[in-house]
Scaffold this motif. Structure first.
Motif, PDB file in Angstrom:
ATOM      1  N   ARG A 102       0.815  -1.218   0.000  1.00  0.00           N
ATOM      2  CA  ARG A 102       0.000   0.000   0.000  1.00  0.00           C
ATOM      3  C   ARG A 102       0.847   1.266   0.000  1.00  0.00           C
ATOM      4  O   ARG A 102       0.378   2.322  -0.377  1.00  0.00           O
ATOM      5  N   GLY A 103       2.088   1.135   0.428  1.00  0.00           N
ATOM      6  CA  GLY A 103       2.951   2.317   0.483  1.00  0.00           C
ATOM      7  C   GLY A 103       3.662   2.611  -0.824  1.00  0.00           C
ATOM      8  O   GLY A 103       4.521   3.485  -0.874  1.00  0.00           O
ATOM      9  N   THR A 104       3.328   1.905  -1.894  1.00  0.00           N
ATOM     10  CA  THR A 104       4.023   2.142  -3.162  1.00  0.00           C
ATOM     11  C   THR A 104       3.031   2.327  -4.306  1.00  0.00           C
ATOM     12  O   THR A 104       1.960   1.745  -4.316  1.00  0.00           O
ATOM     13  N   ALA A 105       3.438   3.144  -5.259  1.00  0.00           N
ATOM     14  CA  ALA A 105       2.646   3.305  -6.483  1.00  0.00           C
ATOM     15  C   ALA A 105       3.275   2.430  -7.563  1.00  0.00           C
ATOM     16  O   ALA A 105       4.332   1.849  -7.356  1.00  0.00           O
ATOM     17  N   CYS A 106       2.643   2.380  -8.714  1.00  0.00           N
ATOM     18  CA  CYS A 106       3.117   1.596  -9.840  1.00  0.00           C
ATOM     19  C   CYS A 106       4.582   1.919 -10.140  1.00  0.00           C
ATOM     20  O   CYS A 106       4.928   3.090 -10.178  1.00  0.00           O
ATOM     21  N   PRO A 107       5.483   0.977 -10.340  1.00  0.00           N
ATOM     22  CA  PRO A 107       5.268  -0.473 -10.406  1.00  0.00           C
ATOM     23  C   PRO A 107       5.507  -1.184  -9.078  1.00  0.00           C
ATOM     24  O   PRO A 107       5.728  -2.390  -9.074  1.00  0.00           O
ATOM     25  N   LEU A 167       3.664  -4.579  -8.131  1.00  0.00           N
ATOM     26  CA  LEU A 167       4.093  -5.684  -8.995  1.00  0.00           C
ATOM     27  C   LEU A 167       5.462  -6.209  -8.553  1.00  0.00           C
ATOM     28  O   LEU A 167       5.696  -7.412  -8.479  1.00  0.00           O
ATOM     29  N   LEU A 168       6.359  -5.266  -8.249  1.00  0.00           N
ATOM     30  CA  LEU A 168       7.701  -5.657  -7.808  1.00  0.00           C
ATOM     31  C   LEU A 168       7.631  -6.379  -6.469  1.00  0.00           C
ATOM     32  O   LEU A 168       8.324  -7.364  -6.243  1.00  0.00           O
ATOM     33  N   LYS A 213       6.295  -9.883  -7.043  1.00  0.00           N
ATOM     34  CA  LYS A 213       7.336 -10.708  -7.661  1.00  0.00           C
ATOM     35  C   LYS A 213       8.359 -11.165  -6.612  1.00  0.00           C
ATOM     36  O   LYS A 213       8.804 -12.312  -6.610  1.00  0.00           O
ATOM     37  N   TRP A 218      -0.312 -10.367 -14.600  1.00  0.00           N
ATOM     38  CA  TRP A 218       0.964 -10.913 -14.132  1.00  0.00           C
ATOM     39  C   TRP A 218       0.802 -12.400 -13.801  1.00  0.00           C
ATOM     40  O   TRP A 218       1.613 -13.227 -14.204  1.00  0.00           O
TER      41      TRP A 218
END
Lengths: 82, 182
Positions: free
Chosen positions: A18-23, A26-27, A30, A58
């Motif tokens: 939740r603390g990150t935007a694209c990408p 996904l990272l 992974k 993905w």
């Protein structure tokens, strides 16, 4: 799977992206997928709406089984089976 | 008759093998021509995302894109006057890159950076670092290096960095399912 069925799932791994935007989500997905065994369930939490489209794509590419998502207040819970 | 069939099967097998060998790989080739912050950000978001999808990624930096890979705290020795001038005028690495639109003397760029932080969008610097960790390969056009007067010793430390010519890009691109020019 229906939302009710998803709610009843027990995730073997929860990835909080939740603390990150694209990408970022996904990272994070992974990175985390390596921690679980085939057949186990992973749940990705994201605040980015794009993730709702990304994780199914993905999963398809990586040959994981996408199970569905739950929309909660300001976040999405996405489930997949490795 | 049997011999003829056998021959045909062999020919078909050879053709199939050739086709399979020439099939593009699950690989992404990106030419980074621009040195604009927004465009290079897009390039690295796509590159890191592609690694998450397990595609091979090769980035080819040329022209203005080259200046993004200069290290902020390094400098090249033995430059002539023109190279020094160019070096001085061009951005010294990713932190000095400007927006292609709404830069407004740098104000727009600073505004965007602060909005990115607020909205948890990774900075260009951290995306470059993540790209390195994920095995994104970067090739820099040697001709651009010479043209801009950049020296190898002033470029960033990156795990998969090489200096190449257009032939390398073309052969990589030929093997790639996806090709982008940014």
């Amino acid at each position: 799977m229906t939302v009710e069925e998803l709610k009843g799932l027990k995730s073997d791994k929860v990835v909080d992206a939740r603390g990150t935007a694209c990408p970022g989500p996904l990272l994070a997905a992974k990175k985390a997928i390596g921690d679980i065994q085939p057949g186990q369930i992973m749940e990705v939490l994201s605040a980015d709406e794009g993730t709702k489209s990304d994780i199914p794509k993905w999963s398809k590419k990586q040959n994981y089984e996408y199970l569905g998502s739950i929309d909660e207040d300001g976040m999405y819970r996405l489930f997949l089976k490795k | 008759m049997a011999n003829e069939l056998e021959l045909q099967v062999k020919q078909l097998e050879a053709q199939l093998k050739e086709l399979q060998e020439n099939q593009p790989k699950d690989q992404l080739s990106i030419i980074v021509f621009s040195g604009d912050l927004d465009k290079v950000l897009a390039a690295f978001i796509i590159a890191t995302g592609a690694r998450a999808m397990d595609s091979e990624v090769k980035m080819f930096f040329t022209f203005w894109g080259t200046s993004i890979l200069r290290a902020k705290n390094k400098s090249g020795n033995g430059k002539d006057f023109m190279s020094n001038m160019l070096g001085w005028m061009l951005p010294k690495g990713s932190t000095q890159a400007k927006l292609s639109k709404l830069n407004m003397g740098g104000m727009g760029t600073e505004m965007l950076k602060s909005v990115m932080k607020k909205k948890n969008v990774s900075s260009l610097e951290s995306l470059i670092e993540v790209a390195g960790e994920l095995g994104v390969e970067i090739a820099i056009c040697q001709m651009s290096m010479d043209l801009m007067g950049f020296k190898k010793e002033e470029m960033i430390d990156y795990p998969n960095l090489s200096y190449v010519g257009v032939g390398t890009y073309l052969s990589d691109a030929q093997e790639s399912k996806i090709q982008l020019f940014i």
